[in-house]
Design a protein around this motif. Structure first.
Motif, PDB file in Angstrom:
ATOM      1  N   GLY A 185     -15.751 -30.549 -15.203  1.00 40.93           N
ATOM      2  CA  GLY A 185     -16.327 -31.043 -16.448  1.00 40.93           C
ATOM      3  C   GLY A 185     -15.833 -30.249 -17.656  1.00 40.93           C
ATOM      4  N   VAL A 186     -15.229 -30.933 -18.608  1.00 45.79           N
ATOM      5  CA  VAL A 186     -14.729 -30.277 -19.819  1.00 45.79           C
ATOM      6  C   VAL A 186     -15.115 -31.109 -21.043  1.00 45.79           C
ATOM      7  N   ASP A 187     -14.987 -30.499 -22.210  1.00 43.86           N
ATOM      8  CA  ASP A 187     -15.224 -31.198 -23.465  1.00 43.86           C
ATOM      9  C   ASP A 187     -13.947 -31.904 -23.916  1.00 43.86           C
ATOM     10  N   THR A 188     -14.061 -32.615 -25.034  1.00 43.67           N
ATOM     11  CA  THR A 188     -12.892 -33.312 -25.566  1.00 43.67           C
ATOM     12  C   THR A 188     -11.878 -32.357 -26.182  1.00 43.67           C
ATOM     13  N   LEU A 189     -12.288 -31.120 -26.407  1.00 40.75           N
ATOM     14  CA  LEU A 189     -11.401 -30.088 -26.946  1.00 40.75           C
ATOM     15  C   LEU A 189     -11.871 -28.747 -26.420  1.00 40.75           C
ATOM     16  N   GLY A 190     -10.938 -27.939 -25.944  1.00 36.25           N
ATOM     17  CA  GLY A 190     -11.282 -26.625 -25.408  1.00 36.25           C
ATOM     18  C   GLY A 190     -11.027 -26.532 -23.914  1.00 36.25           C
ATOM     19  N   LYS A 191     -10.906 -25.294 -23.433  1.00 40.77           N
ATOM     20  CA  LYS A 191     -10.655 -24.981 -22.025  1.00 40.77           C
ATOM     21  C   LYS A 191      -9.272 -25.426 -21.553  1.00 40.77           C
ATOM     22  N   GLU A 192      -8.353 -25.617 -22.508  1.00 41.33           N
ATOM     23  CA  GLU A 192      -6.977 -25.951 -22.126  1.00 41.33           C
ATOM     24  C   GLU A 192      -6.348 -24.817 -21.321  1.00 41.33           C
ATOM     25  N   ASP A 193      -6.615 -23.563 -21.716  1.00 39.37           N
ATOM     26  CA  ASP A 193      -6.055 -22.427 -20.985  1.00 39.37           C
ATOM     27  C   ASP A 193      -6.539 -22.411 -19.541  1.00 39.37           C
ATOM     28  N   LEU A 194      -7.788 -22.785 -19.316  1.00 36.58           N
ATOM     29  CA  LEU A 194      -8.330 -22.832 -17.959  1.00 36.58           C
ATOM     30  C   LEU A 194      -7.594 -23.870 -17.121  1.00 36.58           C
ATOM     31  N   LEU A 195      -7.413 -25.056 -17.657  1.00 37.84           N
ATOM     32  CA  LEU A 195      -6.734 -26.116 -16.904  1.00 37.84           C
ATOM     33  C   LEU A 195      -5.283 -25.747 -16.626  1.00 37.84           C
ATOM     34  N   LEU A 196      -4.617 -25.133 -17.598  1.00 33.98           N
ATOM     35  CA  LEU A 196      -3.239 -24.692 -17.378  1.00 33.98           C
ATOM     36  C   LEU A 196      -3.175 -23.634 -16.281  1.00 33.98           C
ATOM     37  N   TYR A 197      -4.145 -22.718 -16.266  1.00 36.47           N
ATOM     38  CA  TYR A 197      -4.166 -21.670 -15.249  1.00 36.47           C
ATOM     39  C   TYR A 197      -4.349 -22.275 -13.857  1.00 36.47           C
ATOM     40  N   ILE A 198      -5.268 -23.207 -13.728  1.00 37.75           N
ATOM     41  CA  ILE A 198      -5.513 -23.855 -12.436  1.00 37.75           C
ATOM     42  C   ILE A 198      -4.265 -24.590 -11.960  1.00 37.75           C
ATOM     43  N   SER A 199      -3.623 -25.318 -12.871  1.00 44.58           N
ATOM     44  CA  SER A 199      -2.430 -26.070 -12.499  1.00 44.58           C
ATOM     45  C   SER A 199      -1.320 -25.150 -12.001  1.00 44.58           C
ATOM     46  N   ARG A 200      -1.118 -24.033 -12.705  1.00 42.51           N
ATOM     47  CA  ARG A 200      -0.039 -23.121 -12.315  1.00 42.51           C
ATOM     48  C   ARG A 200      -0.373 -22.375 -11.032  1.00 42.51           C
ATOM     49  N   ALA A 201      -1.638 -21.971 -10.887  1.00 41.17           N
ATOM     50  CA  ALA A 201      -2.023 -21.212  -9.693  1.00 41.17           C
ATOM     51  C   ALA A 201      -1.936 -22.067  -8.440  1.00 41.17           C
ATOM     52  N   GLN A 203      -0.160 -24.979  -8.284  1.00 45.95           N
ATOM     53  CA  GLN A 203       1.068 -25.767  -8.294  1.00 45.95           C
ATOM     54  C   GLN A 203       0.769 -27.268  -8.159  1.00 45.95           C
ATOM     55  N   THR A 204      -0.085 -27.748  -9.026  1.00 51.06           N
ATOM     56  CA  THR A 204      -0.480 -29.143  -8.948  1.00 51.06           C
ATOM     57  C   THR A 204      -0.703 -29.711 -10.345  1.00 51.06           C
ATOM     58  N   LYS A 205      -0.582 -31.018 -10.452  1.00 49.35           N
ATOM     59  CA  LYS A 205      -0.931 -31.694 -11.691  1.00 49.35           C
ATOM     60  C   LYS A 205      -2.453 -31.802 -11.805  1.00 49.35           C
ATOM     61  N   ILE A 206      -2.921 -32.077 -13.012  1.00 50.95           N
ATOM     62  CA  ILE A 206      -4.350 -32.291 -13.250  1.00 50.95           C
ATOM     63  C   ILE A 206      -4.515 -33.616 -14.000  1.00 50.95           C
ATOM     64  N   TRP A 207      -5.401 -34.456 -13.495  1.00 48.50           N
ATOM     65  CA  TRP A 207      -5.690 -35.728 -14.155  1.00 48.50           C
ATOM     66  C   TRP A 207      -6.597 -35.493 -15.356  1.00 48.50           C
ATOM     67  N   VAL A 208      -6.313 -36.164 -16.450  1.00 54.04           N
ATOM     68  CA  VAL A 208      -7.197 -36.178 -17.613  1.00 54.04           C
ATOM     69  C   VAL A 208      -7.286 -37.615 -18.111  1.00 54.04           C
ATOM     70  N   TRP A 209      -8.350 -37.926 -18.850  1.00 54.05           N
ATOM     71  CA  TRP A 209      -8.488 -39.278 -19.374  1.00 54.05           C
ATOM     72  C   TRP A 209      -7.536 -39.463 -20.561  1.00 54.05           C
ATOM     73  N   PRO A 210      -7.185 -40.698 -20.917  1.00 50.45           N
ATOM     74  CA  PRO A 210      -6.114 -40.942 -21.905  1.00 50.45           C
ATOM     75  C   PRO A 210      -6.319 -40.250 -23.242  1.00 50.45           C
ATOM     76  N   GLN A 211      -7.545 -40.268 -23.793  1.00 52.27           N
ATOM     77  CA  GLN A 211      -7.762 -39.614 -25.086  1.00 52.27           C
ATOM     78  C   GLN A 211      -7.552 -38.110 -24.986  1.00 52.27           C
ATOM     79  N   ARG A 212      -7.910 -37.544 -23.841  1.00 54.34           N
ATOM     80  CA  ARG A 212      -7.708 -36.097 -23.641  1.00 54.34           C
ATOM     81  C   ARG A 212      -6.229 -35.778 -23.553  1.00 54.34           C
ATOM     82  N   LEU A 213      -5.461 -36.654 -22.930  1.00 52.80           N
ATOM     83  CA  LEU A 213      -4.021 -36.446 -22.850  1.00 52.80           C
ATOM     84  C   LEU A 213      -3.404 -36.509 -24.241  1.00 52.80           C
TER      85      LEU A 213
END
Length: 436
Positions: A185-201, A203-213
């Motif tokens: 669960g995330v907001d419409t803005l913020g926690k980008e660093d967290l999602l990037l860290y998870i993806s890199r750790a 080695q996977t993509k992360i789905w987000v809804w279109p407006q978030r992308l």
């Protein structure tokens, strides 16, 4: 009532200049009224200015005044009562809350005032050290007469680990569930660093809804679309609007395939009132604290920041990944600034704590009452800079000169979403106040 001079995170007609700290919904109320912003110059960070047209299509871009972190601007204002000129200089300070978030330091004929907005300066963080130095440089030895402080977690029981530590905890939880779908669960803005860290750790993509992308791309993140995707078939990890992480949604998802939900937030999710509400399931937390809500009775907060408890049931986790300063960070901030007077920007909440209760000894002027109202004649200008009272309290025109609108933290059975109305309006005073 006297028309204002400057408004921060408060967008209604009557002021000569407006300031937006960041683009979270609880700080932007009024921007979309009457088909778009038309009331006056709007100062914000360049990042916020880039995001604003997508969030508020009707906004008049010619009124935007981007102010980069560390930069200053001079304001020439006019007293609505006497037409005398008033001069203010505002400096933008990084708030490190979400992309584009700023504090504003005002110095000039109205004194020296600092409005933090929402912020988090983690102890030991290099970016926080640089932001602190930028604030000290801008102050140049002056005293902050009035500090508007993010008091969201102004309680000694709420001390969170650094965000990188919590991010690693989250990665470990995901690794421990290799056969599960994961929703975060995330907001419409913020926690980008967290999602990037998870993806890199992982080695996977992360789905987000279109407006978030779209927001990611406007921020210049993952423009090559190697990390974030809107195709659910490409990943088992999804970042979803945080209000959608509910018991019902998780139960429904688990009828299709094993799924866990993770809520990264500093909100003390395991709450119970002293009136006997049932405790959520899960092991007993390590910490319990009680504080008095402004409009309610005693609230007991059960929270273990170092070893996060499960949220609601076996499929849900909450971790203290917060973008608001915790108590120890607020204390360090107060020791750095040492203002004459401090007022919390969250004037009402599910568990309200007045910063004066804990930090009065760090103020050079202790002339405030327990409800945050400055005592007369303690600081020259504060008679005209008082916080808005509760709706059920009486307010005189003089007491409305600075208006901090009400906020609330409400809970339903499955959704506890923090909503607060922040903002201050600085109005004309009867005599000019020089900078100390």
């Amino acid at each position: 009532m006297e028309e204002g001079l400057v408004s921060v995170d408060k967008f209604s007609a009557g002021s000569q200049a407006y300031f937006l700290t960041h683009l979270h919904q609880d700080h932007t109320r009024g921007l979309a009224s009457a088909g778009g912003w038309r009331h006056g110059p709007l100062y914000c960070s360049p990042t916020t200015a880039r995001l604003l047209p997508a969030r508020f299509p009707g906004i008049d871009a010619s009124l935007l005044r981007p102010l980069a972190p560390g930069a200053s601007a001079s304001l020439s204002l006019s007293s609505p009562t006497s037409d005398r000129p008033l001069s203010l200089r505002v400096t933008a300070i990084p708030a490190l809350h979400c992309p584009g978030s700023l504090m504003y330091l005002f110095r000039g004929d109205l004194g020296c005032m600092l409005y933090t907005g929402d912020f988090r300066w983690e102890l030991g963080c290099d970016r926080a050290r640089r932001a602190k130095q930028a604030l000290l440089d801008a102050l140049a030895g002056d005293t902050v007469d009035l500090l508007y402080l993010d008091n969201t977690y102004c309680h000694p029981s709420l001390n969170f680990p650094p965000r990188p530590v919590v991010a690693e905890q989250m990665v470990n939880i995901i690794r421990a569930h290799p056969d599960h779908e994961v929703i975060i669960g995330v907001d419409t803005l913020g926690k980008e660093d967290l999602l990037l860290y998870i993806s890199r750790a992982l080695q996977t993509k992360i789905w987000v809804w279109p407006q978030r992308l779209q927001t990611m791309h406007l921020l210049g993140i993952d423009e090559n679309r190697k990390i974030f995707t809107t195709q659910t078939s490409l990943t088992r990890i999804r970042a979803v609007p945080r209000y959608s992480v509910t018991i019902e949604s998780l139960e429904a998802l688990n009828t299709v395939c094993p799924t866990i939900g993770i809520m990264p937030s500093g909100i003390p999710w395991l709450l119970k009132s002293s009136e006997g509400k049932a405790k959520p399931k899960g092991r007993s937390p390590a910490k319990s604290a009680r504080c008095k809500g402004r409009d309610e009775g005693l609230i007991e907060m059960d929270y273990d920041p170092l070893s996060p408890p499960k949220l609601f049931d076996k499929n849900s986790y909450t971790l203290p990944y917060s973008e608001h300063a915790c108590f120890s960070e607020l204390e360090d901030f107060m020791q750095t600034v040492r203002p004459s007077t401090v007022i919390g920007i969250v004037s009402t909440s599910f568990c309200y704590v007045n910063p004066c209760h804990h930090f009065r000894h760090l103020c050079s002027d202790s002339g405030v009452t327990d409800d945050g109202t400055p005592i007369k004649n303690k600081v020259r200008y504060t008679d005209n800079l008082t916080p808005k009272r509760r709706r059920n309290g009486s307010v005189t025109p003089e007491e409305r000169k600075v208006r901090i609108s009400s906020s609330s933290l409400y809970r339903s059975k499955v959704k506890r979403k923090r909503k607060e109305g922040c903002g201050a309006r600085i109005d004309d005073t009867e005599e000019l106040i020089g900078v100390a």
